[in-house]
Design an enzyme around this catalytic site. Structure first.
Site, short mmCIF file in Angstrom:
data_model
loop_
_atom_site.label_atom_id
_atom_site.label_comp_id
_atom_site.label_asym_id
_atom_site.label_seq_id
_atom_site.Cartn_x
_atom_site.Cartn_y
_atom_site.Cartn_z
N ASP A 72 0.27 11.70 1.85
CA ASP A 72 1.60 11.19 2.13
C ASP A 72 2.66 11.91 1.30
O ASP A 72 2.33 12.66 0.37
CB ASP A 72 1.67 9.67 1.87
CG ASP A 72 0.89 9.29 0.60
OD1 ASP A 72 0.64 10.17 -0.23
OD2 ASP A 72 0.53 8.11 0.47
N ASP A 141 -1.86 -4.23 -3.00
CA ASP A 141 -1.83 -5.01 -1.76
C ASP A 141 -2.80 -4.45 -0.72
O ASP A 141 -2.72 -4.78 0.45
CB ASP A 141 -0.40 -5.06 -1.20
CG ASP A 141 0.14 -3.69 -0.85
OD1 ASP A 141 -0.59 -2.69 -1.07
OD2 ASP A 141 1.28 -3.60 -0.35
N HIS A 143 -3.15 -1.34 0.36
CA HIS A 143 -2.76 -0.25 1.25
C HIS A 143 -3.53 1.02 0.92
O HIS A 143 -3.86 1.29 -0.23
CB HIS A 143 -1.24 -0.02 1.23
CG HIS A 143 -0.69 0.55 -0.05
ND1 HIS A 143 0.21 -0.12 -0.84
CD2 HIS A 143 -0.90 1.74 -0.66
CE1 HIS A 143 0.52 0.62 -1.88
NE2 HIS A 143 -0.14 1.76 -1.80
N GLU A 148 1.11 0.40 4.82
CA GLU A 148 1.43 -0.88 4.22
C GLU A 148 0.78 -2.01 5.01
O GLU A 148 0.38 -1.81 6.16
CB GLU A 148 2.96 -1.07 4.21
CG GLU A 148 3.72 0.02 3.49
CD GLU A 148 3.60 -0.06 1.98
OE1 GLU A 148 2.66 -0.72 1.49
OE2 GLU A 148 4.44 0.53 1.28
#
Lengths: 283, 464
Positions: A72, A141, A143, A148
């Site tokens: 990314d 979380d 990801h 996300e």
């Protein structure tokens, strides 16, 4: 899926670096047949990159014929900004090893047409016959890359808006200024990661314990995109003791009893493994 | 061994020489790795990149190059990688005495002598220098200024080859006039005859004594107590000539006047000047004046950054010096003190170092080029050896600060923002120094290998 529990984050980095080196060397890459590696950014892989650099300096491995694809990159952040993932990869890996520029692939978050850039990236991965080994970290979380919570589990490389908690978490890299964190990023999709021949996820630290528990013991869930690796035929999770805090004792004990670690490194035949793992010193 | 911290050098190990591959067209990108970089913030383990004759930021180079990440690599084998040394007062070397360059019929001889010195200085670690000229007759002075003028870094006047590649020579930065405006008491210390020494700077004296070429010099050392000195200093400084105070009997007040007029150097502090006295400390007193160039390392680095960016001056936070003729508002590290460390007692060195560590400029002691000294002997008086003595005498934790006294500080004195530092955009004048004794192992001028130690030959270029 295999889960390997090491005692410390350092042992995690050692193991993963040794594994990557073994995979590259077993493959014996050449210019015509390069080894294709997927790479993450973040604090967890950082230790692993340090070990890889060390192994390169000891001439245990060469990256001459290794092709890399990064997961990314932020949108709209100048390439030479110290927090760009270009800078991260340069500072922490590429500047120290013999990788060739044309073999390095990172999404261009400043491309004139971001959609075209994402499609080009997918095509480029395909042109090499797919990624052999995708290294990944996960967020608290759950990801994986910038996928996300709520991302499609069949997603491909695309533009993604960052979740508010990711922005807040990353503000520490931008002088604590939440408004300075880019809102958008380009990221490979969950589907892109799952297409790799092998996926290796690194998870260390107590703050990732909840994410690891969800990833291993929870079901496949688009709200914890890393859990999608449960569907992958050859996924490996390497974690440290701290990251297992939320996991059931039963699960952790089961995985610790398995000779995954030695198998991964091709250290010994399976018959002798049971003995040697029984002999491993308890700390 | 000087200290325990470094990785011991491994250059004794014989490495197989790499056959030179085809040299790529265009500027060559070179990576120095396994080095201890000498920086304002101490020794830093790391690597350094140069493209052609400039240091570059490797990251932007990496992304912009389509093929190879690097053309060639240099394994520094744990040695120190330092900016090239700048000698601001070189009377001569290798049997050449620059003061004799002024003789009327020696034009061709001077050119070849200068070329020889430029070619050989890299072995002493010097990549740029100011030839120093003693007091002499006006016509001779003019000839010296003209013949020993600034030279370009590239290319050397004639093709010269080291290890199969074209090399570069040390750069001449223009003349340092040591006189003739000196106090009569110190005329003898120049080693020149007293008849050439001038006792006044009034009126036309500056032009008259230098044959009209005074403003073409790079540095001039004068005694600030001479009549007319302040006006002359202002004029020299306005023309870009650096002014040093030396061979003088000046009081501290007279020195303040000179500093206010723009003088930025005390030449050979403590030698050929009055001793430090309690009522009037004289030129030595400038050392201890907190308003005159006292900065910590970070400030010094920032000041160099500011120089580099040509940033406009910001009002300093300390009170300005008020003098009879003007107001001096100094900046950190604005006054430099040149120091022939080899000849000073370690107490004197520590006094200067303790008072103003970031203003020290090392002076070489090459025996004025009088003898046919062997290279080994010459290297004892050369700047890297002086840096080592400064380092030993001050007992510093690491030698980087002492090394920068021979590179970064003179570069700042001469306002050469592209020299003396290992930052992107700077000139690629580099030294590889032995971490134990700081002896020169290799020298690069303008990105080209100008000299290397015989043990190292064949091991320095790796074509990636």
């Amino acid at each position: 899926m295999r889960l390997i529990i090491e005692d410390t984050p350092e042992e995690v980095a050692d193991l993963v670096a040794a594994y990557v080196v073994k995979k590259i060397n077993d493959f014996a890459p050449t210019a015509a047949k390069p080894y294709v590696l997927g790479l993450p950014t973040g604090s967890t892989p950082l230790a692993c990159y340090k070990k890889l650099i060390g192994l390169y300096k000891e001439q245990k491995v060469s990256f001459q014929h290794v092709v890399t694809f990064n997961m990314d990159e932020y949108c709209g952040l100048p390439r030479d900004h110290p927090e760009s993932y270009h800078s991260f990869m340069w500072e922490n890996l590429f500047r120290h090893i013999d990788i060739q520029r044309q073999n390095v692939n990172i999404l261009d978050g400043n491309a004139p047409d971001l959609k075209v850039e994402c499609d080009r990236y997918e095509e480029k991965i395909k042109s090499y016959g797919g990624i052999k080994l995708f290294l990944a970290g996960i967020g608290p979380d759950g990801h994986i890359a910038f996928n996300e919570p709520g991302s499609s589990l069949s997603s491909r490389t695309r533009i993604k808006t960052l979740a508010q908690d990711t922005i807040i978490a990353n503000a520490r890299f931008f002088g604590g200024d939440v408004t300075a964190v880019p809102r958008m990023a380009l990221t490979v999709g969950v589907g892109t990661v799952l297409d790799a021949d092998e996926v290796l996820v690194l998870i260390t630290g107590a703050h990732k314990a909840y994410a690891l528990e969800k990833c291993i013991e929870g079901g496949v869930n688009h709200m914890f995109t890393a859990s999608a690796i449960q569907m992958h035929p050859k996924a490996i999770v390497v974690c440290d003791e701290d990251a297992t805090l939320e996991m059931r004792v039963r699960t952790a004990k089961y995985f610790k009893s398995l000779p995954h670690r030695e198998e991964m490194l091709g250290l010994a035949r399976v018959e002798t493994l049971m003995e040697s793992s029984a002999k491993r010193p308890k700390k | 061994m000087l200290h325990e911290r470094y990785v011991r050098p491994r250059y004794e190990k014989k490495l197989a020489p790499t056959p030179p591959a085809a040299v790529p067209s265009g500027p060559v990108l070179t990576q120095f790795f396994n080095a201890m970089l000498v920086t304002e913030r101490g020794l830093v383990q790391g690597d350094l990149w140069m493209l052609g004759d400039k240091l570059v930021d490797p990251q932007s180079q990496f992304w912009e190059r389509s093929a190879k990440a690097v053309d060639r690599r240099v394994d520094c084998q744990g040695m120190l990688l330092a900016p090239g040394m700048i000698d601001i007062m070189l009377y001569g070397a290798f049997g050449v005495d620059f003061s004799r360059c002024a003789e009327a019929d020696a034009e061709a001889q001077v050119a070849s002598d200068l070329a020889m010195v430029r070619r050989r200085l890299p072995e002493l670690g010097v990549t740029a220098f100011c030839p120093a000229v003693r007091p002499c007759a006006p016509a001779d002075c003019a000839r010296a200024i003209q013949r020993l003028g600034k030279t370009a870094r590239l290319p050397p006047p004639s093709r010269d080859v080291v290890m199969g590649e074209e090399t570069a020579w040390a750069q001449c930065l223009g003349v340092h006039l040591d006189g003739p405006f000196l106090d009569a008491l110190h005329a003898a210390s120049t080693g020149s005859s007293a008849e050439h020494v001038r006792s006044s700077l009034e009126g036309n004296a500056l032009d008259e004594a230098c044959g009209g070429r005074a403003l073409e010099a790079t540095l001039i050392t004068l005694a600030p107590e001479l009549p007319g000195a302040v006006t002359a200093i202002s004029r020299l400084v306005a023309a870009g000539v650096g002014v040093g105070l030396g061979r003088t009997e000046a009081t501290l007040a007279q020195c303040y006047d000179a500093v206010a007029a723009g003088a930025r150097l005390v030449t050979q502090v403590m030698s050929a000047m009055p001793p430090f006295k309690h009522r009037d400390p004289g030129p030595v007193g400038l050392l201890a004046d907190g308003r005159v160039g006292k900065a910590d390392a970070a400030d010094a680095a920032d000041a160099a950054d500011a120089d580099a960016a040509n940033a406009k001056a910001v009002a300093p936070p300390w009170p300005a010096i008020r003098s009879a003729t003007g107001t001096f508002t100094g900046a950190p590290g604005d006054i430099f003190f040149s120091l022939a460390v080899a000849n000073l007692h370690s107490c004197s060195v520590n006094l200067v170092h303790g008072a103003n560590p970031h203003g020290i400029v090392l002076l070489s002691d090459l025996g004025s080029g009088s003898g046919d000294a062997e290279a080994a002997e010459a290297s004892l008086g050369a700047i890297p050896s002086c840096a080592r003595q400064l380092y030993l005498k001050t007992g510093a934790a690491d030698p980087s600060a002492a090394i920068l006294c021979g590179s970064a500080h003179p570069a700042r004195l001469l306002r050469l923002p592209n020299k003396g530092r290992l930052t992107a955009g700077a000139d690629a004048d580099l030294l590889l120094l032995d971490p134990d004794d700081l002896s020169v192992k290799a020298c690069y001028v303008a990105g080209q290998l100008a000299w290397s130690h015989p043990n190292l030959r064949g091991a320095l270029w790796f074509h990636a």
